[in-house]
Design an enzyme around this catalytic site. Structure first.
Site, mmCIF file in Angstrom:
data_model
loop_
_atom_site.group_PDB
_atom_site.id
_atom_site.type_symbol
_atom_site.label_atom_id
_atom_site.label_comp_id
_atom_site.label_asym_id
_atom_site.label_seq_id
_atom_site.Cartn_x
_atom_site.Cartn_y
_atom_site.Cartn_z
ATOM 1 N N TYR A 165 -26.995 -31.259 8.723
ATOM 2 C CA TYR A 165 -26.127 -30.948 9.855
ATOM 3 C C TYR A 165 -24.988 -31.965 9.922
ATOM 4 O O TYR A 165 -25.190 -33.128 10.292
ATOM 5 C CB TYR A 165 -26.905 -30.946 11.165
ATOM 6 C CG TYR A 165 -28.040 -29.940 11.226
ATOM 7 C CD1 TYR A 165 -28.074 -28.833 10.376
ATOM 8 C CD2 TYR A 165 -29.083 -30.083 12.128
ATOM 9 C CE1 TYR A 165 -29.109 -27.915 10.436
ATOM 10 C CE2 TYR A 165 -30.116 -29.161 12.196
ATOM 11 C CZ TYR A 165 -30.129 -28.079 11.344
ATOM 12 O OH TYR A 165 -31.161 -27.171 11.395
ATOM 13 N N HIS A 216 -36.629 -28.081 4.221
ATOM 14 C CA HIS A 216 -35.744 -27.117 4.885
ATOM 15 C C HIS A 216 -35.867 -25.712 4.289
ATOM 16 O O HIS A 216 -35.579 -24.721 4.963
ATOM 17 C CB HIS A 216 -34.302 -27.621 4.785
ATOM 18 C CG HIS A 216 -33.453 -27.237 5.940
ATOM 19 N ND1 HIS A 216 -32.376 -27.985 6.367
ATOM 20 C CD2 HIS A 216 -33.496 -26.190 6.786
ATOM 21 C CE1 HIS A 216 -31.807 -27.406 7.405
ATOM 22 N NE2 HIS A 216 -32.462 -26.309 7.680
ATOM 23 N N SER A 229 -33.222 -20.384 16.323
ATOM 24 C CA SER A 229 -32.392 -19.241 16.741
ATOM 25 C C SER A 229 -33.195 -18.214 17.547
ATOM 26 O O SER A 229 -33.084 -17.009 17.308
ATOM 27 C CB SER A 229 -31.757 -18.568 15.523
ATOM 28 O OG SER A 229 -30.934 -19.461 14.834
ATOM 29 N N PRO A 230 -34.005 -18.673 18.516
ATOM 30 C CA PRO A 230 -34.771 -17.708 19.317
ATOM 31 C C PRO A 230 -33.888 -16.857 20.218
ATOM 32 O O PRO A 230 -34.346 -15.846 20.749
ATOM 33 C CB PRO A 230 -35.700 -18.608 20.141
ATOM 34 C CG PRO A 230 -34.941 -19.888 20.276
ATOM 35 C CD PRO A 230 -34.223 -20.057 18.965
ATOM 36 N N LEU A 231 -32.621 -17.261 20.363
ATOM 37 C CA LEU A 231 -31.668 -16.483 21.154
ATOM 38 C C LEU A 231 -30.769 -15.627 20.269
ATOM 39 O O LEU A 231 -29.710 -15.170 20.704
ATOM 40 C CB LEU A 231 -30.806 -17.417 22.009
ATOM 41 C CG LEU A 231 -31.571 -18.385 22.912
ATOM 42 C CD1 LEU A 231 -30.614 -19.248 23.706
ATOM 43 C CD2 LEU A 231 -32.504 -17.625 23.839
ATOM 44 N N ARG A 288 -28.922 -16.466 17.823
ATOM 45 C CA ARG A 288 -27.646 -17.186 17.659
ATOM 46 C C ARG A 288 -26.642 -16.827 18.754
ATOM 47 O O ARG A 288 -25.450 -16.661 18.506
ATOM 48 C CB ARG A 288 -27.054 -16.943 16.271
ATOM 49 C CG ARG A 288 -27.991 -17.416 15.159
ATOM 50 C CD ARG A 288 -27.291 -17.559 13.840
ATOM 51 N NE ARG A 288 -28.225 -17.913 12.779
ATOM 52 C CZ ARG A 288 -28.624 -19.140 12.474
ATOM 53 N NH1 ARG A 288 -28.154 -20.148 13.156
ATOM 54 N NH2 ARG A 288 -29.471 -19.357 11.488
ATOM 55 N N GLY A 289 -27.180 -16.697 19.963
ATOM 56 C CA GLY A 289 -26.306 -16.465 21.109
ATOM 57 C C GLY A 289 -25.711 -15.079 21.179
ATOM 58 O O GLY A 289 -24.754 -14.847 21.930
ATOM 59 N N PHE A 293 -26.534 -12.359 22.575
ATOM 60 C CA PHE A 293 -26.496 -11.685 23.877
ATOM 61 C C PHE A 293 -25.440 -12.269 24.796
ATOM 62 O O PHE A 293 -24.993 -11.621 25.736
ATOM 63 C CB PHE A 293 -27.880 -11.738 24.540
ATOM 64 C CG PHE A 293 -28.939 -11.102 23.682
ATOM 65 C CD1 PHE A 293 -28.925 -9.749 23.443
ATOM 66 C CD2 PHE A 293 -29.904 -11.882 23.063
ATOM 67 C CE1 PHE A 293 -29.864 -9.161 22.620
ATOM 68 C CE2 PHE A 293 -30.856 -11.301 22.236
ATOM 69 C CZ PHE A 293 -30.838 -9.939 22.016
ATOM 70 N N ALA A 294 -25.034 -13.497 24.505
ATOM 71 C CA ALA A 294 -23.996 -14.121 25.325
ATOM 72 C C ALA A 294 -22.613 -14.021 24.696
ATOM 73 O O ALA A 294 -21.601 -14.021 25.406
ATOM 74 C CB ALA A 294 -24.337 -15.597 25.562
#
Length: 333
Positions: free
Chosen positions: A56, A130, A209-211, A213-214, A216-217
């Site tokens: 990262y 990784h 990334s349980p969302l 990767r955003g 929904f937003a």
């Protein structure tokens, strides 16, 4: 904060951890001051499980975290990862032409010392490969990782995006404590073989990334994502799948609103609902979203709620792959 047990270690970790990648890498410009404030807020909220990786921003994320980690070492269970390297020294995502994977014992010995130096600590709590290197037997990689445990440089071992077969092979060499893989209401690959395997072996699943990767937003703001935002390379954010995913996001967000929560919170609650042996690590670099994410631990989903979510997902199946073709070659090995 609610807590969950990590594998067979007896360690109690916050039910939701903190993914730190976006503070330095992949999701637009970095803001060190805001990230530091978010890390301190995580401590205030009882979030004791933090996740980073040496790739990262080519180590810069580990350096950033060290500024809060070192003075609060006894309060934080720190996880980092090794393996991705850059041919020209310039950080990029896993599927980029200049990025390659190195799971060799020789690199592991160097990589762990570099991470320890950047984090400014003596021992890493959880050290992941990784990916599984397709050119190196997983037994060799994990054997070298086990040597780090014996040397006192690493406490527990993990794998990321490994196949069920690789997990079994690795666990015979040294106990694997956690598997980090993408898992969300849009990405359920692990449910077929991998989740049953790790449950049999007593390994915790750590979904990144349980969302989604955003999605929904941010799916309606894709045109505003900067060129440096990694999501622009993902099929789910590209034109072929945009209409499907916008419609999907709208229905998920509408259903969430009917329950008085946000779509991202509903998505995170869904992951938490899949088992007490699952500890998701949604990433954020802003206090506002950190607080929203942590509130998901209080959301209760009924069987009817879960059925409604499944019905919405079935209406919009054409979401696209979670990674580009190059990155997909390195998952489930």
């Amino acid at each position: 904060m609610k807590f969950r047990k990590l594998g067979n270690t007896g360690k109690q970790l916050s039910a939701i951890g903190l993914g730190c990648m976006g503070m330095s890498f992949a999701y637009g410009p970095a803001d060190e001051q805001e990230s530091i404030s978010t890390l301190h807020k995580a401590l205030d909220l009882g979030v004791n499980f933090w996740d980073t990786a040496d790739m990262y921003a080519n180590g810069e994320n580990e350096k950033l975290i060290s500024k809060v980690l070192v003075p609060n070492r006894d309060k934080i269970f720190i996880a980092t990862k090794f393996g991705f390297r850059f041919k020209d020294g310039k950080a990029s995502h896993s599927g980029a032409p200049g990025t390659y994977f190195d799971g060799s014992p020789e690199w592991i010995k160097k990589a762990v010392d570099l991470s320890l130096q950047r984090l400014k600590i003596d021992e890493i709590d959880l050290y992941y490969a990784h990916r599984v290197d397709p050119n190196v037997p997983v037994e060799e990689t994990v054997g070298a990782m086990a040597d780090l445990v014996k040397a006192g440089k690493v406490k527990y071992l993990g794998l990321s995006e490994a196949s069920a077969e690789s997990i079994r092979k690795a666990n015979k060499i040294h106990p694997i404590t956690a598997l980090q893989s993408e898992y969300s209401i849009l990405t359920k690959d692990v449910e077929k073989e991998i989740l049953p395997t790790i449950r049999e072996l007593g390994i915790t699943l750590v979904p990144y990334s349980p969302l989604a990767r955003g999605l929904f937003a941010n799916i309606n703001e894709v045109q505003n994502l900067g060129d440096e935002d990694f999501r622009k390379s993902l099929p789910r954010y590209q034109e072929k799948y945009l209409e499907n995913n916008r419609n999907l996001a709208k229905e998920i967000n509408d259903f969430a609103a009917s329950k008085g929560v946000k779509g991202t919170q509903l998505a995170l609650a869904w992951v938490l609902n899949q088992g007490e042996d699952i500890i998701p690590i949604p990433g954020t670099k802003r206090i506002k979203y950190l607080e929203e994410n942590m509130a998901a631990t209080d959301i209760e989903l009924s069987q009817s709620d879960l059925q409604t979510i499944d019905a919405i997902l079935r209406k919009y199946p054409d979401t696209g792959d979670r990674y580009s073709e190059g990155s997909m070659k390195l998952v489930n090995n």
